[in-house]
Design an enzyme around this catalytic site. Structure first.
Site, PDB file in Angstrom:
ATOM      1  N   ASP B  10      36.580  30.228  33.581  1.00 10.27           N
ATOM      2  CA  ASP B  10      35.729  31.135  34.304  1.00 10.27           C
ATOM      3  C   ASP B  10      36.245  31.285  35.685  1.00 10.27           C
ATOM      4  O   ASP B  10      37.474  31.441  36.061  1.00 10.27           O
ATOM      5  CB  ASP B  10      34.395  30.737  34.157  1.00 10.27           C
ATOM      6  CG  ASP B  10      34.127  29.361  34.634  1.00 10.27           C
ATOM      7  OD1 ASP B  10      34.774  28.778  35.582  1.00 10.27           O
ATOM      8  OD2 ASP B  10      33.480  28.733  34.243  1.00 10.27           O
ATOM      9  N   SER B  11      35.125  31.711  36.619  1.00 12.09           N
ATOM     10  CA  SER B  11      35.549  32.278  37.997  1.00 12.09           C
ATOM     11  C   SER B  11      36.415  30.667  38.671  1.00 12.09           C
ATOM     12  O   SER B  11      37.090  31.100  39.527  1.00 12.09           O
ATOM     13  CB  SER B  11      34.234  32.504  38.896  1.00 12.09           C
ATOM     14  OG  SER B  11      33.368  31.458  38.859  1.00 12.09           O
ATOM     15  N   ILE B  12      36.160  29.848  38.238  1.00  7.16           N
ATOM     16  CA  ILE B  12      36.703  28.718  39.071  1.00  7.16           C
ATOM     17  C   ILE B  12      38.304  28.696  38.621  1.00  7.16           C
ATOM     18  O   ILE B  12      39.067  28.271  39.567  1.00  7.16           O
ATOM     19  CB  ILE B  12      36.031  27.253  38.521  1.00  7.16           C
ATOM     20  CG1 ILE B  12      34.526  27.285  39.039  1.00  7.16           C
ATOM     21  CG2 ILE B  12      36.699  26.097  39.498  1.00  7.16           C
ATOM     22  CD1 ILE B  12      33.999  25.977  38.562  1.00  7.16           C
ATOM     23  N   GLN B  15      39.556  32.067  40.512  1.00 10.52           N
ATOM     24  CA  GLN B  15      39.851  31.969  41.904  1.00 10.52           C
ATOM     25  C   GLN B  15      40.791  31.125  42.372  1.00 10.52           C
ATOM     26  O   GLN B  15      40.936  30.755  43.639  1.00 10.52           O
ATOM     27  CB  GLN B  15      38.421  31.922  42.665  1.00 10.52           C
ATOM     28  CG  GLN B  15      37.345  33.038  42.418  1.00 10.52           C
ATOM     29  CD  GLN B  15      35.993  32.704  42.662  1.00 10.52           C
ATOM     30  OE1 GLN B  15      35.674  31.952  43.438  1.00 10.52           O
ATOM     31  NE2 GLN B  15      34.943  33.587  42.467  1.00 10.52           N
ATOM     32  N   HIS B 195      31.128  26.773  43.184  1.00  8.73           N
ATOM     33  CA  HIS B 195      32.464  26.908  43.299  1.00  8.73           C
ATOM     34  C   HIS B 195      33.152  25.976  44.284  1.00  8.73           C
ATOM     35  O   HIS B 195      32.492  25.592  45.354  1.00  8.73           O
ATOM     36  CB  HIS B 195      32.868  28.239  43.727  1.00  8.73           C
ATOM     37  CG  HIS B 195      32.335  29.299  42.771  1.00  8.73           C
ATOM     38  ND1 HIS B 195      31.040  29.834  42.637  1.00  8.73           N
ATOM     39  CD2 HIS B 195      33.075  29.823  41.551  1.00  8.73           C
ATOM     40  CE1 HIS B 195      31.011  30.911  41.872  1.00  8.73           C
ATOM     41  NE2 HIS B 195      32.353  30.768  41.209  1.00  8.73           N
TER      42      HIS B 195
END
Lengths: 246, 246
Positions: B10-12, B15, B195
């Protein structure tokens, strides 16, 4: 599936995924839109780079159902400009040959894909004092007094890189000049007189992004490779994914 | 030509090529040895990830002359664990389904390549105060009082992730537990309660590297994709490149 952007060069490219590196910053900017592929080879000059060309950029792209990169940065010259008769002379390539090697690289990439965006980047300037300090920190008293690179000679390579870009109608980044526009560039942008500091990396990143955007390779204009999560209906997620396939 | 290591999450994961990010650090560690490919999808849960599976990891690898990845990290759960009836409920996936979705992902990867090193990573812990501060900074007074994620519920997902790894004989990283071993983990490792900070990124990187090395995927043991520059004879460079082809 995603378009590829290849960074081809020497150690300044190879190290570009270190913290605050320009390659990693590009990868983040094109996140979910293009893959940024690092093909940096520390210590390499353009003469040695030619040995890699057919393996890194095979002409069989179309037969092979894989796609050639949409863009490539060609960032050599820092090693070619090493001086004869000094500690790094093994890496030296005469400036005329440097230019012709760059031409061969570009011609090969254009043969792979005539539409590939090819950007030439000049070597950065040399801070001779910084190189000397670096040599002393590594070799101590054995460090030679004479620099293995000078800013004056590196300029000749940078000029030929820009001249070739003009001849071939390519976009280019005159990093050698750009860095020297800022007072104190020697320590601000270079960590050992040659390799970029985080601020130097930020400049390389900004210049590459600027040129890519001018050439319409703008991350903002490129589609995500799958729906953004905000477009997915929690109850009927399949709708978003079917739409994507239309 | 180089082996691929895919980061799926996912976003982790998405990014992870930002400055000091764990993905970029991996890419740098495997520089000239393997390509680290970012397949992070911000906001995605495992249910949505299943829609991508066949396109990201096609079963046609061998027919297609392209090779499947040598390793993959599967790093979901932070969104699956969003609570029902709260602002992020759209992303919620029941914990039993989360586990089964992870199983489907692993089975698919193993079908692509039985030898692929698959590493499961649990979601990080949740700092509820940090999430609240973040929500207030974005939504101001409109921010709801009730958290959209709790550390207690995220633990259930982390436990199922680890349980599945055991069932399937996979290596795993219990990030949920590991981060909480350090006092002040809430601010030290998490920037918005979810995050990772640069230090949190460093922990993810170290854990992934540790597991990769235990599984013999050690950068130090892997060959360079072309000769190291120090092995190239300045006068007869072709020798080094011919050797490489033997």
């Amino acid at each position: 599936m995603r378009p590829q952007i290849v960074l081809f060069g020497d150690s300044i490219t190879e190290q570009s995924f270190r913290s605050a590196g320009w390659g990693a910053a590009l990868a983040d900017t094109y996140s979910r839109k293009a893959d940024v592929v690092n093909r940096g080879y520390g210590g390499y000059n353009t003469r040695w780079a030619l040995f890699l060309l057919h393996q890194l950029f095979p002409l069989l792209y179309l037969q092979d159902s894989t796609k050639p990169p949409v863009a490539a940065t060609i960032f050599f010259g820092a090693n070619d400009a090493a001086l004869l008769g000094r500690t790094s002379e093994r890496q030296h390539v005469p400036v005329e040959e440097y230019k012709e090697n760059l031409r061969k690289i570009v011609n090969h990439l254009k043969e792979c894909s005539p539409t590939m965006l090819v950007v030439l980047i000049t070597p950065p300037p040399i801070d001779e004092a910084g190189r000397k300090e670096y040599a002393q920190s590594v070799y101590g008293e054995k460090a030679t007094e004479l620099p293995e690179r000078t800013n004056e000679v590196t300029e000749l390579y940078a000029k030929q890189c820009i001249a070739l870009a003009k001849e071939m109608g390519l976009r280019s980044i005159d990093l050698w000049s750009k860095m020297q526009e800022t007072e104190g560039w020697q320590k601000k942008f270079l960590s050992d007189g040659l390799h970029p500091t985080p601020e130097g990396n930020a400049m390389v990143y900004q210049e590459v992004i600027r040129v890519f955007y001018e050439a319409w390779l703008s991350a903002g204009e490129m589609p995500y490779d799958f729906p953004h999560h905000s477009e997915i209906d929690g109850k009927n997620p399949e709708n978003a994914f079917h739409q994507q396939c239309l």
